[in-house]
Motif scaffolding. Sequence first.
Motif, PDB file in Angstrom:
ATOM      1  N   LEU A  79       6.662   5.140   0.149  1.00 37.03           N
ATOM      2  CA  LEU A  79       5.272   5.647  -0.522  1.00 37.03           C
ATOM      3  C   LEU A  79       5.176   6.064   1.105  1.00 37.03           C
ATOM      4  CD1 LEU A  79       3.353   2.804  -2.747  1.00 37.03           C
ATOM      5  CD2 LEU A  79       5.105   5.207  -3.173  1.00 37.03           C
ATOM      6  N   ASP A  80       4.116   7.381   1.178  1.00 36.16           N
ATOM      7  CA  ASP A  80       4.058   8.522   2.225  1.00 36.16           C
ATOM      8  C   ASP A  80       2.144   8.117   2.478  1.00 36.16           C
ATOM      9  OD1 ASP A  80       6.700   8.302   3.803  1.00 36.16           O
ATOM     10  OD2 ASP A  80       7.174   9.662   1.613  1.00 36.16           O
ATOM     11  N   VAL A  81       1.923   8.003   3.589  1.00 35.39           N
ATOM     12  CA  VAL A  81       0.793   8.283   3.598  1.00 35.39           C
ATOM     13  C   VAL A  81       0.107   9.252   4.645  1.00 35.39           C
ATOM     14  CG1 VAL A  81      -1.631   6.980   3.879  1.00 35.39           C
ATOM     15  CG2 VAL A  81       0.455   6.125   2.926  1.00 35.39           C
ATOM     16  N   ARG A  93       4.849   4.808   6.083  1.00 36.14           N
ATOM     17  CA  ARG A  93       5.517   5.044   5.308  1.00 36.14           C
ATOM     18  C   ARG A  93       5.001   2.691   4.532  1.00 36.14           C
ATOM     19  NH1 ARG A  93      10.929   7.495   3.448  1.00 36.14           N
ATOM     20  NH2 ARG A  93       9.256   8.920   3.857  1.00 36.14           N
ATOM     21  N   ILE A  94       4.993   3.132   3.391  1.00 34.21           N
ATOM     22  CA  ILE A  94       4.177   2.412   3.065  1.00 34.21           C
ATOM     23  C   ILE A  94       6.364   1.561   2.172  1.00 34.21           C
ATOM     24  CG2 ILE A  94       3.747   0.566   1.467  1.00 34.21           C
ATOM     25  CD1 ILE A  94       1.175   2.288   2.564  1.00 34.21           C
ATOM     26  N   ASN A  95       6.697   0.384   2.857  1.00 39.52           N
ATOM     27  CA  ASN A  95       8.332   0.112   1.847  1.00 39.52           C
ATOM     28  C   ASN A  95       7.859  -0.433   0.564  1.00 39.52           C
ATOM     29  OD1 ASN A  95      10.386   1.541   3.311  1.00 39.52           O
ATOM     30  ND2 ASN A  95       9.252   0.771   5.148  1.00 39.52           N
ATOM     31  N   ALA A  96       9.007  -0.879   0.004  1.00 41.58           N
ATOM     32  CA  ALA A  96       9.114  -1.813  -1.518  1.00 41.58           C
ATOM     33  C   ALA A  96       8.520  -2.686  -0.439  1.00 41.58           C
ATOM     34  CB  ALA A  96       9.785  -1.786  -2.195  1.00 41.58           C
ATOM     35  N   ASP A  97       9.245  -3.481   0.169  1.00 41.46           N
ATOM     36  CA  ASP A  97       8.994  -4.814   0.578  1.00 41.46           C
ATOM     37  C   ASP A  97       7.700  -4.912   1.434  1.00 41.46           C
ATOM     38  OD1 ASP A  97      10.265  -3.263   2.937  1.00 41.46           O
ATOM     39  OD2 ASP A  97      11.446  -4.724   3.376  1.00 41.46           O
ATOM     40  N   ASP A  98       6.863  -3.917   1.837  1.00 42.18           N
ATOM     41  CA  ASP A  98       5.653  -4.375   2.733  1.00 42.18           C
ATOM     42  C   ASP A  98       4.950  -5.404   1.771  1.00 42.18           C
ATOM     43  OD1 ASP A  98       3.309  -1.784   4.859  1.00 42.18           O
ATOM     44  OD2 ASP A  98       2.476  -3.067   2.730  1.00 42.18           O
ATOM     45  N   PRO A  99       4.572  -6.426   3.071  1.00 45.75           N
ATOM     46  CA  PRO A  99       3.973  -7.528   2.173  1.00 45.75           C
ATOM     47  C   PRO A  99       2.751  -6.895   2.016  1.00 45.75           C
ATOM     48  CG  PRO A  99       3.934  -7.439   4.265  1.00 45.75           C
ATOM     49  CD  PRO A  99       4.738  -6.364   3.949  1.00 45.75           C
ATOM     50  N   TYR A 100       1.748  -5.792   2.436  1.00 44.15           N
ATOM     51  CA  TYR A 100       0.672  -5.586   1.320  1.00 44.15           C
ATOM     52  C   TYR A 100       0.920  -4.847   0.318  1.00 44.15           C
ATOM     53  CZ  TYR A 100      -4.099  -3.275   0.911  1.00 44.15           C
ATOM     54  OH  TYR A 100      -5.068  -3.397   0.150  1.00 44.15           O
ATOM     55  N   PHE A 101       1.823  -4.227   0.486  1.00 40.66           N
ATOM     56  CA  PHE A 101       2.068  -3.735  -1.064  1.00 40.66           C
ATOM     57  C   PHE A 101       2.546  -4.535  -1.573  1.00 40.66           C
ATOM     58  CE2 PHE A 101       5.192  -1.334  -3.989  1.00 40.66           C
ATOM     59  CZ  PHE A 101       4.073  -0.609  -4.652  1.00 40.66           C
ATOM     60  N   GLN A 102       3.186  -6.025  -1.530  1.00 40.31           N
ATOM     61  CA  GLN A 102       3.521  -6.665  -2.775  1.00 40.31           C
ATOM     62  C   GLN A 102       1.813  -7.696  -2.956  1.00 40.31           C
ATOM     63  OE1 GLN A 102       6.461  -7.933  -3.285  1.00 40.31           O
ATOM     64  NE2 GLN A 102       8.014  -5.923  -2.892  1.00 40.31           N
ATOM     65  N   THR A 103       1.465  -7.631  -2.113  1.00 43.95           N
ATOM     66  CA  THR A 103      -0.079  -7.896  -2.732  1.00 43.95           C
ATOM     67  C   THR A 103      -0.632  -7.978  -3.540  1.00 43.95           C
ATOM     68  OG1 THR A 103      -0.183  -9.290  -0.155  1.00 43.95           O
ATOM     69  CG2 THR A 103      -2.032  -9.246  -1.496  1.00 43.95           C
ATOM     70  N   ILE A 104      -0.889  -6.453  -2.842  1.00 45.22           N
ATOM     71  CA  ILE A 104      -1.637  -5.412  -4.370  1.00 45.22           C
ATOM     72  C   ILE A 104      -0.930  -5.825  -5.487  1.00 45.22           C
ATOM     73  CG2 ILE A 104      -2.301  -3.680  -4.936  1.00 45.22           C
ATOM     74  CD1 ILE A 104      -4.307  -4.478  -2.612  1.00 45.22           C
ATOM     75  N   SER A 105       0.475  -5.304  -5.448  1.00 46.21           N
ATOM     76  CA  SER A 105       1.672  -5.501  -6.401  1.00 46.21           C
ATOM     77  C   SER A 105       1.149  -6.708  -7.704  1.00 46.21           C
ATOM     78  CB  SER A 105       2.831  -5.010  -6.200  1.00 46.21           C
ATOM     79  OG  SER A 105       3.806  -4.971  -7.642  1.00 46.21           O
ATOM     80  N   ASN A 106       1.619  -7.348  -6.751  1.00 46.60           N
ATOM     81  CA  ASN A 106       1.566  -9.189  -7.477  1.00 46.60           C
ATOM     82  C   ASN A 106      -0.092  -9.843  -7.775  1.00 46.60           C
ATOM     83  OD1 ASN A 106       4.235  -9.269  -7.307  1.00 46.60           O
ATOM     84  ND2 ASN A 106       3.970  -9.537  -5.589  1.00 46.60           N
ATOM     85  N   GLY A 107      -1.174  -9.294  -6.788  1.00 44.11           N
ATOM     86  CA  GLY A 107      -2.555  -9.564  -7.080  1.00 44.11           C
ATOM     87  C   GLY A 107      -3.196  -8.685  -8.409  1.00 44.11           C
ATOM     88  N   TRP A 108      -2.675  -7.164  -8.545  1.00 41.05           N
ATOM     89  CA  TRP A 108      -3.632  -6.300  -9.101  1.00 41.05           C
ATOM     90  C   TRP A 108      -2.980  -7.076 -10.892  1.00 41.05           C
ATOM     91  CZ3 TRP A 108      -8.019  -4.540  -9.977  1.00 41.05           C
ATOM     92  CH2 TRP A 108      -7.371  -2.782 -10.928  1.00 41.05           C
ATOM     93  N   GLY A 109      -1.648  -7.615 -10.968  1.00 42.00           N
ATOM     94  CA  GLY A 109      -1.352  -7.860 -12.088  1.00 42.00           C
ATOM     95  C   GLY A 109      -2.207  -9.381 -12.518  1.00 42.00           C
ATOM     96  N   VAL A 110      -2.060 -10.067 -11.385  1.00 45.69           N
ATOM     97  CA  VAL A 110      -2.940 -11.527 -11.862  1.00 45.69           C
ATOM     98  C   VAL A 110      -4.668 -11.045 -12.007  1.00 45.69           C
ATOM     99  CG1 VAL A 110      -3.675 -13.990 -10.931  1.00 45.69           C
ATOM    100  CG2 VAL A 110      -0.777 -12.849 -10.438  1.00 45.69           C
ATOM    101  N   ALA A 111      -4.683 -10.364 -11.324  1.00 49.84           N
ATOM    102  CA  ALA A 111      -6.301  -9.854 -11.601  1.00 49.84           C
ATOM    103  C   ALA A 111      -6.699  -9.256 -12.810  1.00 49.84           C
ATOM    104  CB  ALA A 111      -6.675  -9.333 -10.343  1.00 49.84           C
ATOM    105  N   LEU A 112      -5.822  -8.369 -13.050  1.00 52.85           N
ATOM    106  CA  LEU A 112      -5.951  -7.467 -14.583  1.00 52.85           C
ATOM    107  C   LEU A 112      -6.115  -8.530 -15.984  1.00 52.85           C
ATOM    108  CD1 LEU A 112      -3.971  -4.455 -14.872  1.00 52.85           C
ATOM    109  CD2 LEU A 112      -6.402  -4.713 -14.642  1.00 52.85           C
ATOM    110  N   ARG A 113      -5.091  -9.377 -15.427  1.00 47.08           N
ATOM    111  CA  ARG A 113      -5.103 -10.675 -16.455  1.00 47.08           C
ATOM    112  C   ARG A 113      -6.229 -11.655 -17.162  1.00 47.08           C
ATOM    113  NH1 ARG A 113       0.686 -10.132 -15.467  1.00 47.08           N
ATOM    114  NH2 ARG A 113       0.439 -11.894 -14.173  1.00 47.08           N
TER     115      ARG A 113
END
Lengths: 246, 246
Positions: free
Chosen positions: A195-197, A212-232
Amino acid sequence: MTYCVGLCLNHGMVFMSDTRTNAGVDNISTFKKMSTWDIPGERSITIMSAGNLATTQAVISILEERSKEVADRDPDILSAKSMFQVATLVGRTLKEVIAANAQAGQRADSAFNATLLVGGQVGDGEMRLFLIYPEGNFIEAGADTPFFQIGETKYGRPIILRAYEPDMSFEEAIKLLLVSFDSTIKANLSVSPPLDVHVYRKDSLKTGRTFRINADDPYFQTISNGWGVALREAFTRLPDFSFDDH
Amino acid sequence: MTYCVGLCLNHGMVFMSDTRTNAGVDNISTFKKMSTWDIPGERSITIMSAGNLATTQAVISILEERSKEVADRDPDILSAKSMFQVATLVGRTLKEVIAANAQAGQRADSAFNATLLVGGQVGDGEMRLFLIYPEGNFIEAGADTPFFQIGETKYGRPIILRAYEPDMSFEEAIKLLLVSFDSTIKANLSVSPPLDVHVYRKDSLKTGRTFRINADDPYFQTISNGWGVALREAFTRLPDFSFDDH
């Protein structure tokens, strides 16, 4: 497809775009869909694009070439006197490119269509954000609609509607956009990192932080996983339906 | 547009549909898009529809009429020997109605298109859920894809993808669907309450609880408001982006 968002905040603008292009599902590539121009101290312009890649690349190339030829600078986006003039110029260029391609003879000219987001600030004018249609006309973001999305907009829209605040910090706004992009990426194959910012600070009149935020960017990973947990968790905390009341 | 979801759980199925129909944005009406049939102890069938209202009402009326004429019951959905046969019959009826309308002479027959969800259980067969295309063919839900959506599917998809569990209770499943519908309703004018619900209990072989949830239903209000608050809280708890790492 594509997903791009331009977000107006009180103290600046945040632009985010994905990089996936596809022709059908089996011809996928990575292309940058965000371009920035500036004359430090004088103007900053960002354009993001969705739609036919040949069209959007042609538009960007034409704008780019015109802005480099000083002799040929009139009209170009680096000499236009306001963001409104910039948007008008970009819209006209887009319309011309689509018309030129369609002329060459394809049944449906919709195949050449593209939509653009144009945002920035010129001189002592306000920051402005425009959504430009294939017909070359455009609409402008305002207090009631402070953000625009183009491309695959639906999956990631609810969270922006719910969590956007005009006085968010840049850090919060990037978090919000990453949640929105992550929901889209999880549901739709045609949107994908990196993703370009671009973060534009109000009245800075120069290109701000771009990265640029890559798929393996640690923060993006945190958001991606954390959001699933937070939503549930959020979902679990809501009271369950009761048949007794219905 | 429309939004309908059929959800398979370990112990049953939950169906939910909105009731808004529109031709353009100014001719909006309320129509039920869910129909149920049963022969208690023998079968339960639910059909939900999205697309051209004339088409879907014709399909439902034909199925309804056939099921009432005992002499004319072969083939009808109340005598078909399996859910697969029910789906085949519904698909054939849908295809015929679309073809009959298109014949009468409209340039694009897509305007008559409709998509159906058909779910239920017949005799000692399993519960099954089918998504039926305008062409009359269909796909079936399974362990990997335990739910189908039709109509305006995108806004409400991410939360189902994240929070669905096959062993959810009916109460949790209704809550999940209300969150999904609420996100859709907030983002899209063409989807609107009241919402129709049918809860089918596995092996009951009869129509289960059916009820309607209105916009002013206190539980729906709780979910709608509570989900906004919960989302913002969940969002706030995620760590903010940091420019230092990028």
